[in-house]
Design a protein around this motif. Sequence first.
Motif, short mmCIF file in Angstrom:
data_model
loop_
_atom_site.label_atom_id
_atom_site.label_comp_id
_atom_site.label_asym_id
_atom_site.label_seq_id
_atom_site.Cartn_x
_atom_site.Cartn_y
_atom_site.Cartn_z
N MET A 80 -2.18 -2.87 6.31
CA MET A 80 -2.34 -1.61 6.72
C MET A 80 -3.28 -0.86 7.69
O MET A 80 -4.32 -1.85 7.70
N TYR A 121 -5.05 6.03 -0.52
CA TYR A 121 -4.36 4.94 -0.42
C TYR A 121 -4.34 4.36 -1.71
O TYR A 121 -5.28 4.28 -2.58
N THR A 122 -3.17 3.66 -2.31
CA THR A 122 -2.86 3.17 -3.61
C THR A 122 -2.33 1.54 -3.34
O THR A 122 -1.47 1.53 -2.79
N ALA A 156 -1.68 10.02 2.23
CA ALA A 156 -2.85 9.94 2.93
C ALA A 156 -3.18 10.69 4.15
O ALA A 156 -1.99 11.23 4.77
N ALA A 182 -5.28 2.38 9.18
CA ALA A 182 -5.54 3.75 9.10
C ALA A 182 -6.09 4.16 10.41
O ALA A 182 -7.00 3.57 10.99
N THR A 205 -6.64 3.85 -6.75
CA THR A 205 -6.73 4.76 -5.37
C THR A 205 -8.08 4.69 -4.53
O THR A 205 -9.18 4.70 -5.21
N PHE A 247 0.91 -1.19 0.03
CA PHE A 247 -0.07 -0.13 0.15
C PHE A 247 0.97 1.20 0.01
O PHE A 247 1.85 1.24 0.72
N ASP A 248 0.49 1.96 -0.81
CA ASP A 248 1.18 3.72 -0.71
C ASP A 248 0.37 4.41 -0.10
O ASP A 248 -0.62 4.84 -0.44
N THR A 249 0.95 4.82 1.16
CA THR A 249 0.21 5.68 2.12
C THR A 249 0.59 6.93 2.14
O THR A 249 0.43 7.79 3.13
N TYR A 301 -10.49 5.64 -0.59
CA TYR A 301 -10.21 6.34 0.80
C TYR A 301 -11.19 5.22 1.74
O TYR A 301 -11.73 4.30 1.20
N GLY A 303 -7.43 9.38 3.38
CA GLY A 303 -6.85 8.84 2.16
C GLY A 303 -5.99 9.96 1.48
O GLY A 303 -5.81 10.85 1.79
#
Length: 562
Positions: free
Chosen positions: A324, A234-235, A222, A326, A270, A217-219, A272, A232
């Motif tokens: 991940m 998030y990718t 965010a 959040a 992507t 995850f690319d955060t 949220y 977000g």
Amino acid sequence: MNLTKHCTRAWVAILSALMLAFVGLTVPGHAHAQSLGEQVRITTSDDLEGHSILINDDSTAFRTRLFGIDSGEIRLSYCVEPYVEIFLDGQSTFESWDKFPGNNNFKHDKATREKINWIVANSYPTVDTATLAAAIGVSPSALSVRSAIAQTQAAIWTLAEPHFKYGGFYRPADQGGRPNLPTAEEYAAERALYDYLLGPANEGRPESTNHSVKVTFDTTAATVNKERGVVGPYTVVSNTDAFTISSENAHFVTEQGEAIDAATLKNGSTFYLKITEKKGNVKVRATAHADSINGAIIVTHKGGKHGQTVIVTHSKKISDSADMTAEWEGIDGTLKTVANGGDARLPHTGGEIIDKVKYNGLFIGREYTVKGWLMERGENGEAIETGIKSEVKFTPESSDGTVDVKFTVPEGYEGKTLVVFEEAYNAEGELVAEHKDINDKSQTVTISRNIFGSAEGNAGLIIGAVVLGGAVLVGAGLAAQQAQAAPLKAEFTAPAVEASPAAVTPAPAATKGVAKEPAQVMPPTQAAQLANTGVGSVALALLIAVIAVVIGGLLVARGRRS
């Protein structure tokens, strides 16, 4: 039938050894992820044999079969080199296409490699025979497993070997007693699958020798959007498009808070996450799936000589997971309220209370419910339930705003002090804000007292006042009437007066038939006394009556207002 010592003959020479060493394909081994260069073992079985085929317009027949690849689990493969012997007891390893040791079209032509790779991914055993029969327009009985293996192998050899020509199924002159020969229906459809695999549907398939899969995850971008109630973006980053995203408590949304289906997310997608008004967190897992060395080749060696190369039809599924979390702080939503303008009053008969609720920090576009109720403030400041309640649903267009909550107060609370309490809930029924202060003047409404008592008492007092006023008026009228009708009685002695000759006036001649009495003159002091004998009393009575009537009228008006 001429059996050459190539891909089709090796199994005959060492059949006894294979039967001892064979690992059943229906018994799964302990699977583990393969990697290129890993050593494996090639196996075979009569259950994997196809029909024999004719080649090059003569009587030369090749047997066709699938070979097993044992690397902890059994997978299947087809031959790539029709004229090369296979070493079942040699050293065999997974390799990428650039390690192909042969010298045919598979080595020199990229399109050939990709078309062969498409065949093994779209024919038997990757695809079952019933599905294939429907795709090529034949009945299921016309495409047995043996027929599918034979035609698939023939298509691969046609692509790989420049001098190979498929001549259909082998037809022995003496078919009596021979087992597993094609049926008449299979003979009639002996080229249907072959033509399909080499036809326009075959657009090729690139090399897919992935032996690892990664997902993360690319955060980095965010952030929490407290107005929209999302966090977000998030990718998802993976080396495959085949993955799933799951969570026990997360709600996947767009930047505007609109729900999305996690199943639609792809590599690079992507998304949220919806957050709650209170501090919290959600956990999300992405699991990527891929074929390990799907379409890879198996190269065999023995005594420094390379043997038959086979290509894997399908492969073990491998996966990789990434987790991940959040997290976010609460929004600290607040309610500030004013009831009927603040520190207000209602008549003792009750009425309507409008509580203007000012909210702060709520999420835009979400539904909320404000629930309110009236509490009575006791003599010692305690909060006492009244049972008077109200609620209203609303959807904020901005994070700050107002909403009205109305209460109806019935009779029976005169002299009481009522205070409004409120709570705000989100659509999930979670408390997000509240306002409860029994001493808040802006939330206080006082119910007036009835200073004249009950309605029945007021009516009696009004009637009494009117009767009294009427009685006074009647008495005053009677007194005035008597004062006018009573004769005046004057008892006095007139003083003697000496007549003067000049003052004597001769009496007029007497009128016939009428007797006249001498005129009497009242002294001024006596007239003054007569004027005070009744007129003052009448005026006083009239004044009292007017006052009584006015009081009665005021009481009537008061009764009507109450």
